[in-house]
Design a protein around this motif. Structure first.
Motif, mmCIF file in Angstrom:
data_model
loop_
_atom_site.group_PDB
_atom_site.id
_atom_site.type_symbol
_atom_site.label_atom_id
_atom_site.label_comp_id
_atom_site.label_asym_id
_atom_site.label_seq_id
_atom_site.Cartn_x
_atom_site.Cartn_y
_atom_site.Cartn_z
ATOM 1 N N ILE A 172 42.950 45.124 50.014
ATOM 2 C CA ILE A 172 43.448 44.970 48.646
ATOM 3 C C ILE A 172 43.646 43.470 48.376
ATOM 4 O O ILE A 172 44.408 42.797 49.074
ATOM 5 C CB ILE A 172 44.768 45.741 48.454
ATOM 6 C CG1 ILE A 172 44.527 47.236 48.724
ATOM 7 C CG2 ILE A 172 45.317 45.521 47.048
ATOM 8 C CD1 ILE A 172 45.789 48.081 48.712
ATOM 9 N N VAL A 173 42.918 42.976 47.376
ATOM 10 C CA VAL A 173 42.924 41.538 47.059
ATOM 11 C C VAL A 173 43.638 41.321 45.731
ATOM 12 O O VAL A 173 43.208 41.832 44.691
ATOM 13 C CB VAL A 173 41.483 40.993 46.973
ATOM 14 C CG1 VAL A 173 41.507 39.480 46.712
ATOM 15 C CG2 VAL A 173 40.708 41.300 48.250
ATOM 16 N N SER A 174 44.717 40.552 45.756
ATOM 17 C CA SER A 174 45.428 40.216 44.520
ATOM 18 C C SER A 174 44.628 39.182 43.728
ATOM 19 O O SER A 174 44.128 38.202 44.292
ATOM 20 C CB SER A 174 46.815 39.658 44.840
ATOM 21 O OG SER A 174 47.407 39.137 43.668
ATOM 22 N N LEU A 175 44.522 39.411 42.417
ATOM 23 C CA LEU A 175 43.855 38.463 41.528
ATOM 24 C C LEU A 175 44.834 37.867 40.528
ATOM 25 O O LEU A 175 44.454 37.427 39.447
ATOM 26 C CB LEU A 175 42.700 39.162 40.787
ATOM 27 C CG LEU A 175 41.622 39.804 41.678
ATOM 28 C CD1 LEU A 175 40.589 40.527 40.825
ATOM 29 C CD2 LEU A 175 40.964 38.777 42.571
ATOM 30 N N GLY A 176 46.129 37.875 40.892
ATOM 31 C CA GLY A 176 47.152 37.302 40.020
ATOM 32 C C GLY A 176 47.227 38.018 38.686
ATOM 33 O O GLY A 176 47.314 39.242 38.625
ATOM 34 N N ALA A 177 47.137 37.266 37.603
ATOM 35 C CA ALA A 177 47.237 37.843 36.258
ATOM 36 C C ALA A 177 46.049 38.746 35.927
ATOM 37 O O ALA A 177 46.103 39.522 34.964
ATOM 38 C CB ALA A 177 47.348 36.730 35.223
ATOM 39 N N ASN A 178 44.973 38.654 36.726
ATOM 40 C CA ASN A 178 43.791 39.492 36.504
ATOM 41 C C ASN A 178 43.859 40.808 37.266
ATOM 42 O O ASN A 178 42.866 41.534 37.337
ATOM 43 C CB ASN A 178 42.517 38.730 36.881
ATOM 44 C CG ASN A 178 42.222 37.590 35.920
ATOM 45 O OD1 ASN A 178 42.426 37.734 34.718
ATOM 46 N ND2 ASN A 178 41.777 36.467 36.450
ATOM 47 N N GLY A 179 45.013 41.105 37.870
ATOM 48 C CA GLY A 179 45.191 42.391 38.539
ATOM 49 C C GLY A 179 44.822 42.351 40.004
ATOM 50 O O GLY A 179 45.281 41.487 40.744
ATOM 51 N N ALA A 180 43.958 43.257 40.428
ATOM 52 C CA ALA A 180 43.602 43.346 41.840
ATOM 53 C C ALA A 180 42.222 43.963 41.996
ATOM 54 O O ALA A 180 41.720 44.661 41.105
ATOM 55 C CB ALA A 180 44.642 44.168 42.600
ATOM 56 N N PHE A 181 41.627 43.694 43.150
ATOM 57 C CA PHE A 181 40.348 44.293 43.527
ATOM 58 C C PHE A 181 40.562 44.937 44.884
ATOM 59 O O PHE A 181 41.228 44.361 45.753
ATOM 60 C CB PHE A 181 39.256 43.223 43.602
ATOM 61 C CG PHE A 181 37.885 43.772 43.877
ATOM 62 C CD1 PHE A 181 37.148 44.367 42.868
ATOM 63 C CD2 PHE A 181 37.323 43.697 45.148
ATOM 64 C CE1 PHE A 181 35.874 44.867 43.110
ATOM 65 C CE2 PHE A 181 36.053 44.193 45.400
ATOM 66 C CZ PHE A 181 35.325 44.786 44.371
ATOM 67 N N ALA A 182 40.037 46.130 45.077
ATOM 68 C CA ALA A 182 40.315 46.849 46.323
ATOM 69 C C ALA A 182 39.082 47.578 46.836
ATOM 70 O O ALA A 182 38.219 48.006 46.062
ATOM 71 C CB ALA A 182 41.452 47.846 46.114
ATOM 72 N N LYS A 183 39.041 47.719 48.137
ATOM 73 C CA LYS A 183 38.001 48.509 48.814
ATOM 74 C C LYS A 183 38.706 49.551 49.671
ATOM 75 O O LYS A 183 39.549 49.211 50.494
ATOM 76 C CB LYS A 183 37.134 47.608 49.701
ATOM 77 C CG LYS A 183 36.087 48.356 50.541
ATOM 78 C CD LYS A 183 35.275 47.359 51.367
ATOM 79 C CE LYS A 183 34.195 48.059 52.190
ATOM 80 N NZ LYS A 183 34.764 48.820 53.327
ATOM 81 N N HIS A 184 38.382 50.821 49.455
ATOM 82 C CA HIS A 184 38.904 51.908 50.292
ATOM 83 C C HIS A 184 37.695 52.668 50.823
ATOM 84 O O HIS A 184 37.012 53.357 50.062
ATOM 85 C CB HIS A 184 39.824 52.835 49.510
ATOM 86 C CG HIS A 184 40.427 53.902 50.369
ATOM 87 N ND1 HIS A 184 40.834 55.131 49.876
ATOM 88 C CD2 HIS A 184 40.695 53.934 51.711
ATOM 89 C CE1 HIS A 184 41.333 55.857 50.867
ATOM 90 N NE2 HIS A 184 41.246 55.153 51.978
ATOM 91 N N GLY A 185 37.457 52.546 52.107
ATOM 92 C CA GLY A 185 36.235 53.122 52.671
ATOM 93 C C GLY A 185 35.029 52.462 52.040
ATOM 94 O O GLY A 185 34.860 51.245 52.110
ATOM 95 N N ASP A 186 34.192 53.250 51.382
ATOM 96 C CA ASP A 186 33.007 52.707 50.715
ATOM 97 C C ASP A 186 33.181 52.616 49.201
ATOM 98 O O ASP A 186 32.215 52.359 48.477
ATOM 99 C CB ASP A 186 31.789 53.588 51.026
ATOM 100 C CG ASP A 186 31.429 53.584 52.511
ATOM 101 O OD1 ASP A 186 31.593 52.523 53.142
ATOM 102 O OD2 ASP A 186 31.011 54.642 53.038
ATOM 103 N N THR A 187 34.407 52.831 48.711
ATOM 104 C CA THR A 187 34.663 52.830 47.272
ATOM 105 C C THR A 187 35.403 51.557 46.871
ATOM 106 O O THR A 187 36.339 51.134 47.551
ATOM 107 C CB THR A 187 35.499 54.069 46.875
ATOM 108 O OG1 THR A 187 34.843 55.252 47.338
ATOM 109 C CG2 THR A 187 35.652 54.143 45.367
#
Length: 309
Positions: free
Chosen positions: A219-234
């Motif tokens: 789970i990668v925080s993008l600050g004011a732009n929210g977050a980007f996440a990888k769970h398994g292959d999704t």
């Protein structure tokens, strides 16, 4: 129950001043001293959210006793005592500026490090999720977190690991993988030795690097732009509303609390990601580090959007 691990806690001392005067006396009227460290911020937020939590880590001397006494009484505590003295971390708040004086902390003896591994192993029997946060104190080997992760994996307990630098690198290179890591862009860049942007396609490629193989959630925080996440292959993008930020310090720890809570309650991917980001945002809206106002939780929760990308 969630076990929080803080290997290098501190007494966090706050000195608010109208102006910091150099080379003379500064008198402070309003001093606050709290049990500090990233793992204890996680602990406080979990307690405020209403989850059952057990706090552990290393403490020493009179300052260690003070720290344990000043953890919320709603929290169960089972710390491991060492010979060295728990550190102080001082924040001088002057005007719009913050000057910090951070002690290095005690040097942990080899037998103390081994003793904590035995202590940690026993605690695993009474918990469902483990959250490990912050730096390693001097004296412990750089791969010490990998040893904790190995014990948790053997006990079948999911691990949320929030650390950086050489300690994180050592875990990623070991065969013992945590369930969740939450690096930010700067930490990803440091790990990979190249600049990583917030471009979603680039992040998708980066999180599929061999270095991150075997980790269920990133789970990668993008600050004011929210977050980007990888769970398994999704892959997921989390969109968040704009908020009034009062103090962002501790928001990452609050996010870890939300991730750990999501695992504890076996929530869906979207529910886990929304909870984690809401708790991080609630912390940013408060003056106190590692604190959330749950009265604002649902209204914010309803505004977040999680979409597959």
């Amino acid at each position: 129950m969630i076990l929080t691990v803080t290997m290098n806690p501190s007494i966090d001392i706050s000195y608010p001043l109208d102006e910091l005067k150099i080379d003379t006396v500064n008198r402070v009227v309003d001093v606050t001293k709290t049990a500090g460290g990233k793992g204890l911020n996680v602990t406080r937020v979990l307690s405020e959210f209403g989850d059952s939590v057990l706090a552990t880590g290393l403490v020493g001397g009179k300052l260690g006793e003070f720290l344990v006494e000043h953890i919320d009484n709603q929290v169960k505590k089972d710390f491991f005592s060492i010979q060295g003295e728990t550190r102080n971390c001082i924040a001088i708040l002057h005007g719009d500026n913050q000057t910090e004086v951070l002690e290095k902390g005690p040097e942990v003896l080899e037998q103390e490090g081994q003793g904590f591994l035995d202590h940690f192993k026993k605690l695993l029997d009474s918990v469902e999720v483990v959250a490990i946060s912050g730096s390693l104190p001097a004296g412990l080997p750089v791969d010490y977190y990998a040893s904790l992760v190995e014990l948790a994996n053997q006990a079948g307990k999911p691990v949320v690991l929030d650390c950086s630098g050489a300690a994180l690198q050592a875990v990623l290179e070991s065969p013992h993988k945590p369930t969740v890591i939450k690096p930010n862009n700067e930490e990803l860049s440091q790990l990979l030795g190249r600049e990583v942007s917030e471009d979603l396609n680039e992040l998708k490629e980066v999180l599929q690097e061999p270095l991150f193989a075997g980790i269920e959630w990133i789970i990668v925080s993008l600050g004011a732009n929210g977050a980007f996440a990888k769970h398994g292959d999704t892959f997921y993008k989390v969109d968040i509303p704009r908020i009034q930020v009062v103090n962002p310090v501790g928001s990452g720890d609050s996010t870890v609390a939300g991730i750990s809570s999501g695992l504890l309650h076996k929530e869906s991917d979207a529910e886990l990601l929304i909870k984690a980001n809401v708790l991080g945002m609630l912390n940013a809206q408060e003056k106190m580090t590692g604190h959330v106002n749950m009265a604002n939780y649902q209204a914010l929760y309803d505004q977040l959007i999680v979409k597959e990308v």
